[in-house]
Design a protein around this motif. Sequence first.
Motif, PDB file in Angstrom:
ATOM      1  N   TYR A   1     -22.881   5.184   2.258  1.00  0.00           N
ATOM      2  CA  TYR A   1     -23.521   3.957   2.782  1.00  0.00           C
ATOM      3  C   TYR A   1     -24.957   4.275   3.229  1.00  0.00           C
TER       4      TYR A   1
ATOM      5  N   HIS B   1       2.903  -0.469   9.631  1.00  0.00           N
ATOM      6  CA  HIS B   1       1.439  -0.570   9.574  1.00  0.00           C
ATOM      7  C   HIS B   1       0.904  -1.243  10.845  1.00  0.00           C
TER       8      HIS B   1
ATOM      9  N   PRO C   1     -17.112  -5.382   1.198  1.00  0.00           N
ATOM     10  CA  PRO C   1     -17.206  -3.921   1.077  1.00  0.00           C
ATOM     11  C   PRO C   1     -16.185  -3.191   1.945  1.00  0.00           C
TER      12      PRO C   1
ATOM     13  N   GLY D   1     -12.883   1.176  10.671  1.00  0.00           N
ATOM     14  CA  GLY D   1     -14.090   1.889  11.090  1.00  0.00           C
ATOM     15  C   GLY D   1     -15.378   1.124  10.817  1.00  0.00           C
TER      16      GLY D   1
ATOM     17  N   LYS E   1       0.813  -1.224   0.000  1.00  0.00           N
ATOM     18  CA  LYS E   1       0.000   0.000   0.000  1.00  0.00           C
ATOM     19  C   LYS E   1       0.845   1.273   0.000  1.00  0.00           C
TER      20      LYS E   1
ATOM     21  N   HIS F   1      -5.552  -4.792   6.060  1.00  0.00           N
ATOM     22  CA  HIS F   1      -6.079  -3.428   5.908  1.00  0.00           C
ATOM     23  C   HIS F   1      -7.598  -3.360   6.052  1.00  0.00           C
TER      24      HIS F   1
ATOM     25  N   ARG G   1      -1.515   0.672  13.411  1.00  0.00           N
ATOM     26  CA  ARG G   1      -2.876   0.168  13.524  1.00  0.00           C
ATOM     27  C   ARG G   1      -3.162  -0.272  14.960  1.00  0.00           C
TER      28      ARG G   1
ATOM     29  N   GLY H   1     -13.799   8.079   7.250  1.00  0.00           N
ATOM     30  CA  GLY H   1     -15.141   7.530   7.415  1.00  0.00           C
ATOM     31  C   GLY H   1     -16.265   8.451   6.971  1.00  0.00           C
TER      32      GLY H   1
ATOM     33  N   ARG I   1      -3.226  -0.902  -4.850  1.00  0.00           N
ATOM     34  CA  ARG I   1      -1.997  -1.516  -4.349  1.00  0.00           C
ATOM     35  C   ARG I   1      -0.893  -1.260  -5.363  1.00  0.00           C
TER      36      ARG I   1
ATOM     37  N   TRP J   1      -1.453   4.743   8.767  1.00  0.00           N
ATOM     38  CA  TRP J   1      -1.235   3.319   8.481  1.00  0.00           C
ATOM     39  C   TRP J   1      -2.011   2.826   7.278  1.00  0.00           C
ATOM     40  N   MET J   2      -3.037   3.571   6.886  1.00  0.00           N
ATOM     41  CA  MET J   2      -3.815   3.185   5.711  1.00  0.00           C
ATOM     42  C   MET J   2      -2.920   3.047   4.477  1.00  0.00           C
TER      43      MET J   2
ATOM     44  N   CYS K   1     -11.144  -2.573   6.963  1.00  0.00           N
ATOM     45  CA  CYS K   1     -11.567  -1.268   7.484  1.00  0.00           C
ATOM     46  C   CYS K   1     -11.670  -1.236   9.005  1.00  0.00           C
TER      47      CYS K   1
ATOM     48  N   GLN L   1      -9.874  -0.488  -4.486  1.00  0.00           N
ATOM     49  CA  GLN L   1      -8.782  -0.281  -3.542  1.00  0.00           C
ATOM     50  C   GLN L   1      -7.481  -0.469  -4.298  1.00  0.00           C
TER      51      GLN L   1
HETATM   52  C1  HEM Z   1     -19.434   2.383   5.112  1.00  0.00           C
HETATM   53  C2  HEM Z   1     -18.391   3.061   5.475  1.00  0.00           C
HETATM   54  C3  HEM Z   1     -16.994   2.628   5.160  1.00  0.00           C
HETATM   55  C4  HEM Z   1     -16.540   1.872   4.092  1.00  0.00           C
HETATM   56  C5  HEM Z   1     -17.338   1.282   2.960  1.00  0.00           C
HETATM   57  C6  HEM Z   1     -15.106   1.729   4.267  1.00  0.00           C
HETATM   58  C7  HEM Z   1     -14.296   1.003   3.422  1.00  0.00           C
HETATM   59  C8  HEM Z   1     -12.983   0.729   3.656  1.00  0.00           C
HETATM   60  C9  HEM Z   1     -12.168  -0.155   2.857  1.00  0.00           C
HETATM   61  C10 HEM Z   1     -12.637  -0.880   1.594  1.00  0.00           C
HETATM   62  C11 HEM Z   1     -10.946  -0.207   3.410  1.00  0.00           C
HETATM   63  C12 HEM Z   1      -9.764  -1.044   2.929  1.00  0.00           C
HETATM   64  C13 HEM Z   1      -8.914  -0.278   1.962  1.00  0.00           C
HETATM   65  C14 HEM Z   1      -7.795  -1.134   1.404  1.00  0.00           C
HETATM   66  O1  HEM Z   1      -7.617  -2.305   1.773  1.00  0.00           O
HETATM   67  O2  HEM Z   1      -7.079  -0.598   0.540  1.00  0.00           O
HETATM   68  C15 HEM Z   1     -10.953   0.669   4.564  1.00  0.00           C
HETATM   69  C16 HEM Z   1      -9.880   0.896   5.370  1.00  0.00           C
HETATM   70  C17 HEM Z   1      -9.919   1.776   6.426  1.00  0.00           C
HETATM   71  N1  HEM Z   1     -11.015   2.449   6.910  1.00  0.00           N
HETATM   72 FE1  HEM Z   1     -12.889   2.353   6.230  1.00  0.00          FE
HETATM   73  N2  HEM Z   1     -14.737   2.409   5.397  1.00  0.00           N
HETATM   74  C18 HEM Z   1     -15.854   2.954   5.982  1.00  0.00           C
HETATM   75  C19 HEM Z   1     -15.924   3.675   7.146  1.00  0.00           C
HETATM   76  C20 HEM Z   1     -14.847   3.989   7.924  1.00  0.00           C
HETATM   77  C21 HEM Z   1     -14.899   4.736   9.155  1.00  0.00           C
HETATM   78  C22 HEM Z   1     -16.180   5.264   9.823  1.00  0.00           C
HETATM   79  C23 HEM Z   1     -13.617   4.877   9.587  1.00  0.00           C
HETATM   80  C24 HEM Z   1     -13.048   5.553  10.793  1.00  0.00           C
HETATM   81  C25 HEM Z   1     -13.679   6.211  11.682  1.00  0.00           C
HETATM   82  C26 HEM Z   1     -12.757   4.165   8.658  1.00  0.00           C
HETATM   83  C27 HEM Z   1     -11.398   4.036   8.772  1.00  0.00           C
HETATM   84  C28 HEM Z   1     -10.614   3.209   7.993  1.00  0.00           C
HETATM   85  C29 HEM Z   1      -9.200   3.016   8.217  1.00  0.00           C
HETATM   86  C30 HEM Z   1      -8.362   3.661   9.293  1.00  0.00           C
HETATM   87  C31 HEM Z   1      -8.758   2.121   7.235  1.00  0.00           C
HETATM   88  C32 HEM Z   1      -7.332   1.615   7.031  1.00  0.00           C
HETATM   89  C33 HEM Z   1      -7.135   0.296   7.671  1.00  0.00           C
HETATM   90  C34 HEM Z   1      -5.734  -0.231   7.449  1.00  0.00           C
HETATM   91  O3  HEM Z   1      -5.068   0.124   6.464  1.00  0.00           O
HETATM   92  O4  HEM Z   1      -5.264  -1.002   8.303  1.00  0.00           O
HETATM   93  N3  HEM Z   1     -13.539   3.644   7.657  1.00  0.00           N
HETATM   94  N4  HEM Z   1     -12.209   1.215   4.709  1.00  0.00           N
END
Ligand code: HEM
Length: 397
Positions: A244, A84, A338, A348, A66, A344, A88, A237, A287, A76-77, A346, A285
């Motif tokens: 959503y 990471h 989703p 949140g 990533k 990685h 995380r 988020g 990479r 870390w995303m 999500c 997403q």
């Molecule tokens: C419906 C709402 C949401 C969807 C569809 C969503 C979707 C995603 C997806 C698909 C990823 C993975 C990305 C990847 O692998 O490249 C991701 C990662 C992440 N999301 Fe969400 N997200 C949502 C809501 C949130 C919320 C509310 C937060 C925080 C308050 C959040 C924080 C994060 C973080 C920090 C990552 C990175 C995780 C990592 O790399 O270890 N997301 N999200």
Amino acid sequence: MGNDSRALAVMPSELATKERQRDPYPWFREMRAEGPVRYDETRGTYDVFHYDEVVEMTVEYERFGKEGTSFLDGAWMSRDPPIHTELRSMAENYFRSSYVQENYGPAVEKHVEALVDDAVARDGSFDFVEEVAKPLPILVIAEILGVPGEKMDMFRDWSTSLIGAPSEPTEEAKQAVQERMMAAIDSLYDFFHDAIERREETPKDDLITKFVQAEKEYDRIERENTVACCGMLLVAGNVTTTAYMTSALWTFIEEDTIPELQGETIPLGDALEEVLRYRTPVMPQKRITQRDTELGGVEIPEGELVAGWLSSANRDEDAFERPGQFDPTQTYHEDPIPFGKGIHYCLGAPLANLEAETLFDELLDRIEGASLATDAIEPYFSPEIYGAAELPVTLQT
Ligand code: HEM
């Protein structure tokens, strides 16, 4: 701060019309029929459309990294292990499902009640996006982090700038979007640098303070990382959860699911899960290949950008029966993805689900029904996010 232009999501030309943004699914189906992976020369990107290969590139983080895929590169995303893992784990405990329900539940309920009170009091139609789905996630995450909710408009501008995308693959268009993103990141970083310094002097009961305390316990974590992680949580988020919740109401009206949800013949949790599969909010997403590799029979050299289309994977006919139908009663033999998968996944997801469940629990309790006040849904025009930009609705109370 990174400036790798590959961090910019460039729209595939096939998706660059309003019709395709509103309904990209026929195109995804066409692409799946052609094969799991294609190379798009114009964008210099390998696109992945089949469920199995999207899962493969997502979980195989040593082949598909990533690093360099986002401008928020201290967070870390956009990092690979080992940093990471450390970054995380600094936040993980505060986003587990049980912690989220217990600690953020009251804040979510408070904001939901106020927004639903206003919504049901309205005569005639109103935009559900502007009045409910946009404010809720921003107000909640601002309260969790401990930053003022009144700055909501500013936070929202940062969030939308960070997922901006050039409308055409020209250098000028890319440059303009990139400049807007950099400006948003500068403001975001200044804001959190300042907030973190203030927490060092006067700790509070909020997530920024917890991060400041945790920072000292990890070898690899620098102040810049803490700043970036706060910024990432503020923006990650917002647009996603807005999409959503908007897609949920849009789909429940379109598919006439509201009576069944109110009569509890369909559990709300199942219906929301199905919305995430059927109208997946985060479309691709990204990479970067860490070595020469192969995916779905296609050779991909090291250092190439790969986009895994979650929206296509979640409608793959080889993984799901009747994938084009919204059916909350279906049991799938594969898990929809989703929220991604693997390291990685999500962070949140429990918070986004808590917000959506609390909102629809309350809203469906307070209305007789709802209808769309338009025939033409305006799509959210972006290569990253799927959803409606506006959702004019009328509530029957
Ligand atoms: C419906 C709402 C949401 C969807 C569809 C969503 C979707 C995603 C997806 C698909 C990823 C993975 C990305 C990847 O692998 O490249 C991701 C990662 C992440 N999301 Fe969400 N997200 C949502 C809501 C949130 C919320 C509310 C937060 C925080 C308050 C959040 C924080 C994060 C973080 C920090 C990552 C990175 C995780 C990592 O790399 O270890 N997301 N999200």
